[in-house]
Write an enzyme that holds these catalytic residues in place. Structure first.
Site, mmCIF file in Angstrom:
data_model
loop_
_atom_site.group_PDB
_atom_site.id
_atom_site.type_symbol
_atom_site.label_atom_id
_atom_site.label_comp_id
_atom_site.label_asym_id
_atom_site.label_seq_id
_atom_site.Cartn_x
_atom_site.Cartn_y
_atom_site.Cartn_z
ATOM 1 C CG ASP A 158 32.781 -19.141 5.208
ATOM 2 O OD1 ASP A 158 33.191 -20.220 4.734
ATOM 3 O OD2 ASP A 158 32.935 -18.051 4.626
ATOM 4 N N GLY A 159 34.459 -20.972 7.102
ATOM 5 C CA GLY A 159 35.818 -21.110 7.611
ATOM 6 C C GLY A 159 36.792 -20.442 6.665
ATOM 7 C CD GLU A 209 34.205 -23.522 4.515
ATOM 8 O OE1 GLU A 209 33.087 -23.370 5.048
ATOM 9 O OE2 GLU A 209 34.593 -22.849 3.544
ATOM 10 C CG ASP A 221 31.014 -20.609 1.310
ATOM 11 O OD1 ASP A 221 31.502 -21.492 2.035
ATOM 12 O OD2 ASP A 221 31.480 -19.452 1.262
ATOM 13 C CG HIS A 241 33.351 -14.586 -1.942
ATOM 14 N ND1 HIS A 241 33.654 -13.889 -0.782
ATOM 15 C CD2 HIS A 241 34.044 -15.757 -1.875
ATOM 16 C CE1 HIS A 241 34.514 -14.601 -0.062
ATOM 17 N NE2 HIS A 241 34.754 -15.731 -0.693
ATOM 18 C CG ASP A 301 34.242 -14.615 3.667
ATOM 19 O OD1 ASP A 301 34.958 -15.613 3.480
ATOM 20 O OD2 ASP A 301 34.575 -13.462 3.296
#
Length: 239
Positions: free
Chosen positions: A11-12, A50, A73, A132, A142
């Site tokens: 994730d980023g 990301e 995501d 989320h 995240d």
């Protein structure tokens, strides 16, 4: 029995976009080892982070054979590496609109590491997980990325899966990429019409029309998309 793949979550995050950014990744290998990765960059963007989280994770397992299952995501990452990148490379890293591809350096780096792995028989599967919604692995990366983007210290785990506090293998059954919505090109209005106290005016922009009718009781206004529609609106107003 089919061997388990190396599992990656990445994730980023970015505070400002562009602004201070962070990335996070988790690598779980079939031998029961988990390693978390993370870092920061400034200035950067969310999409750049990301990509960077994925690149760092794949480079970290370059010497480990076997299939890889990537979970992210970011539809941008998945569509970029599986769909868009071929046309970008063919055009010399230029988009269909004739502009330089954003994050071209990272896309080139990602393409190189993916191509090297797959040429050696290490298949990579791409899995989309919604952000989320409580997917443990995604929530953890995240958390790592956000912490780095905010300049906060966070402890990164490196040890056995049995002692890892995140249920990384708790993954939704459906990890397919959602359908991409077709772009609907916005068509400029032919005109904006306003009618106040029987006086009709024609405007080139909504801002001009709004300025005339705002706060005027009984004012009529409407957008016309063609000369024919404009004529019908005027006729409907009894003019």
């Amino acid at each position: 029995m089919t061997p388990l793949p190396i599992l990656i979550f990445c994730d980023g995050a970015c505070s400002g976009n562009p602004g201070p950014g962070g990335y996070g990744a988790i690598i779980a290998t079939p031998d029961g080892h988990v390693r978390e990765l993370g870092g920061k960059q400034n200035p950067t963007t969310n999409n750049a982070m990301e990509l960077h989280g994925l690149i760092v994770a794949l480079e970290a397992i370059a010497q480990k054979p076997g299939e890889v299952a990537v979970h992210t995501d970011s539809t941008y990452v998945i569509r970029g590496i599986t769909q868009w990148i071929w046309a970008w490379r063919k055009r010399g890293w230029i988009t269909a609109e004739g502009k330089p591809v954003a994050n071209a350096d990272r896309w080139q780096r990602l393409f190189a590491v993916v191509a090297k792995r797959e040429s050696g028989g290490g298949k990579i599967s791409w899995h989309y997980v919604r952000g989320h919604v409580g997917v443990p692995g995604n929530e953890r990366v995240d958390q790592i990325a956000v912490a780095y983007s905010q300049g906060k210290w966070i402890e990164l785990y490196d040890g056995p899966l049995l002692k890892y506090g995140t249920a990384i293998h708790d993954i939704p059954d459906d990890t397919s990429l959602p359908e991409q919505r077709e772009r609907v090109e916005k068509v400029a209005a032919f005109s904006y019409l306003s009618l106040i106290n029987g006086k009709l005016e024609r405007h080139a922009t909504w801002k001009e029309c709004e300025a005339r009718v705002k706060g005027r009781p009984g004012a009529k206004f409407k957008k016309a998309m063609s000369p024919d529609e404009e004529r019908k609106i005027i006729e409907s107003w009894g003019i």
